[in-house]
Design a protein around this motif. Sequence first.
Motif, mmCIF file in Angstrom:
data_model
loop_
_atom_site.group_PDB
_atom_site.id
_atom_site.type_symbol
_atom_site.label_atom_id
_atom_site.label_comp_id
_atom_site.label_asym_id
_atom_site.label_seq_id
_atom_site.Cartn_x
_atom_site.Cartn_y
_atom_site.Cartn_z
ATOM 1 N N ARG A 1 -14.989 19.981 9.897
ATOM 2 C CA ARG A 1 -14.254 18.796 10.554
ATOM 3 C C ARG A 1 -13.754 17.808 9.469
ATOM 4 N N MET A 2 -14.916 17.263 8.551
ATOM 5 C CA MET A 2 -14.289 16.356 7.340
ATOM 6 C C MET A 2 -13.335 16.942 6.806
ATOM 7 N N VAL A 3 -13.348 18.205 6.342
ATOM 8 C CA VAL A 3 -12.444 18.665 5.364
ATOM 9 C C VAL A 3 -11.019 18.861 6.325
ATOM 10 N N THR A 4 -11.285 19.193 7.328
ATOM 11 C CA THR A 4 -9.954 19.312 8.071
ATOM 12 C C THR A 4 -9.161 18.055 8.083
ATOM 13 N N GLN A 5 -9.949 17.111 8.401
ATOM 14 C CA GLN A 5 -9.354 15.781 8.533
ATOM 15 C C GLN A 5 -8.751 15.293 7.038
ATOM 16 N N LEU A 6 -9.555 15.593 6.042
ATOM 17 C CA LEU A 6 -8.726 15.271 4.993
ATOM 18 C C LEU A 6 -7.654 15.916 4.363
ATOM 19 N N ILE A 7 -7.538 17.351 5.027
ATOM 20 C CA ILE A 7 -6.391 18.033 4.666
ATOM 21 C C ILE A 7 -5.242 17.429 5.538
ATOM 22 N N ARG A 8 -5.540 17.158 6.773
ATOM 23 C CA ARG A 8 -4.365 16.633 7.613
ATOM 24 C C ARG A 8 -3.831 15.322 7.088
ATOM 25 N N LEU A 9 -4.859 14.417 6.583
ATOM 26 C CA LEU A 9 -4.151 13.325 5.850
ATOM 27 C C LEU A 9 -3.529 13.476 4.581
ATOM 28 N N LEU B 1 -7.121 -10.899 0.482
ATOM 29 C CA LEU B 1 -6.077 -9.951 0.738
ATOM 30 C C LEU B 1 -6.549 -8.978 1.615
ATOM 31 N N THR B 2 -7.899 -8.776 2.050
ATOM 32 C CA THR B 2 -8.646 -7.803 2.791
ATOM 33 C C THR B 2 -7.858 -7.677 3.952
ATOM 34 N N PRO B 3 -7.286 -6.793 4.506
ATOM 35 C CA PRO B 3 -6.769 -6.909 5.888
ATOM 36 C C PRO B 3 -7.930 -6.101 6.703
ATOM 37 N N ASP B 4 -7.451 -6.449 8.198
ATOM 38 C CA ASP B 4 -8.389 -5.583 9.188
ATOM 39 C C ASP B 4 -7.876 -4.487 9.680
ATOM 40 N N LEU B 5 -8.446 -3.473 9.884
ATOM 41 C CA LEU B 5 -8.038 -2.145 10.346
ATOM 42 C C LEU B 5 -8.906 -1.826 11.548
ATOM 43 N N PRO B 6 -8.167 -2.120 12.706
ATOM 44 C CA PRO B 6 -8.920 -1.994 13.998
ATOM 45 C C PRO B 6 -9.791 -0.617 14.107
ATOM 46 N N ALA B 7 -8.962 0.276 13.571
ATOM 47 C CA ALA B 7 -9.298 1.722 13.849
ATOM 48 C C ALA B 7 -10.867 2.196 13.166
ATOM 49 N N VAL B 8 -10.999 1.427 12.072
ATOM 50 C CA VAL B 8 -12.269 1.535 11.285
ATOM 51 C C VAL B 8 -12.933 0.286 11.005
ATOM 52 N N ALA B 9 -12.939 -0.451 12.106
ATOM 53 C CA ALA B 9 -13.755 -1.929 12.162
ATOM 54 C C ALA B 9 -14.904 -1.651 11.876
ATOM 55 N N GLU C 1 -21.352 8.841 8.337
ATOM 56 C CA GLU C 1 -20.454 7.920 8.300
ATOM 57 C C GLU C 1 -19.055 8.329 8.143
ATOM 58 N N ALA C 2 -18.828 9.020 6.861
ATOM 59 C CA ALA C 2 -17.528 9.519 6.605
ATOM 60 C C ALA C 2 -16.960 10.312 7.725
ATOM 61 N N ASP C 3 -17.661 11.130 8.390
ATOM 62 C CA ASP C 3 -17.194 11.884 9.399
ATOM 63 C C ASP C 3 -16.517 11.068 10.590
ATOM 64 N N SER C 4 -17.160 10.186 10.881
ATOM 65 C CA SER C 4 -16.527 9.075 11.965
ATOM 66 C C SER C 4 -15.389 8.306 11.291
ATOM 67 N N LEU C 5 -15.479 7.880 10.153
ATOM 68 C CA LEU C 5 -14.544 7.161 9.326
ATOM 69 C C LEU C 5 -12.997 7.916 9.198
ATOM 70 N N LEU C 6 -13.362 9.150 8.754
ATOM 71 C CA LEU C 6 -12.049 9.911 8.694
ATOM 72 C C LEU C 6 -11.536 10.191 10.034
ATOM 73 N N ASP C 7 -12.157 10.352 11.085
ATOM 74 C CA ASP C 7 -11.475 10.491 12.345
ATOM 75 C C ASP C 7 -10.964 9.239 12.745
ATOM 76 N N GLY C 8 -11.469 8.062 12.350
ATOM 77 C CA GLY C 8 -10.775 6.783 12.876
ATOM 78 C C GLY C 8 -9.324 6.697 11.890
ATOM 79 N N LEU C 9 -9.428 7.149 10.797
ATOM 80 C CA LEU C 9 -7.995 6.888 9.772
ATOM 81 C C LEU C 9 -7.037 8.143 10.304
#
Length: 344
Positions: free
Chosen positions: A197-205, A310-318, A134-142
Amino acid sequence: LEPADVMAASERLRHAWGVHSVHVAEVKPGFVELRMTGYDVLRKVRMPRQRLSGPMTVPVALREDGTAFVRDYLKVPHALTLGANQSGKSMYQRNLIAGLARLPVALVGIDCKRGVEQRGYAPRLSALAIAPEEADSLLDGLVGEMEERFDLLSAHGVADIWALPEPVRPVPVVVLVDEVAELFLVATKKDEERRDRMVTQLIRLGQLARAAGIFLEVCGQRFGSDLGKGATALRAQLTGRTVHRVNDKQTAEMGVGDIAPDAVVTVLTIPPDRPGIAVAGDTSGGWSRIRTPALTASEAAAICAAHAHLTPDLPAVAAYRPAAPASGAAPELVPLVKPSPATA
């Protein structure tokens, strides 16, 4: 005289004045501030009243000079927090989440321990991943969310979301990674591809997301170069460092050794009977001892539930928006034995 001379004399001043500690800070050229404490303020933490000075400012702990240790995401966008079991790292996270829950920000959790740490904060989380898959897909969405925000910045000709007009400004996002080692550990060849892939996405963020209003809070029990490819590259993007008691010297060196080598000895001497004490610093080289106030998991969860609006919706990771636990009255009890009417 120069500030270094006064700092060198601070220990002699402490004994001469009979106080617990003397701290020296340069105010401006020609002026230094001496802050004295008469007792160990970290023994029983009492947070001072803090007037927030920015939209992304959270007081988290108490410094040993009696001032508040504040997490200001506009000054220090990304941070690394380390600590062994029972070191107070979870207490630090609770205080941080409780402070963030009161702000108009989106909170995204990554807790690969099946969500045992962050599940209680579900009402205030816009997304939660509880497994590496799940973290893999979530980071892609972020990362996709970050790229959309860059398109918005480009369209308005600005380089930062805070320069956007308020009606179109996207909500800031804080990504809370509970145990970063779980993203690095692999068992099969397929896991290695996902890990890379996950580490690369974290570094990009870490490299790019600050301007887009996405901030990282990375936590772990241990952090070393032996975690695998990308570990030191990720650490280089994490400006803030908070290190509690750790089990090995390498973790202390990875946490603060590159920003303040003299702080490594302080980390290694944190006693196990004083959880919550840590060394906090940033890449400017400054550091200090801090301690977080006691806050239970149920208290932090109650704060998150109280600010669920106060919780907003984030469509990219909905797809990873956690279901809020049912609240309200206790469930009606159903008797196990069918009652029978009394007879005369």
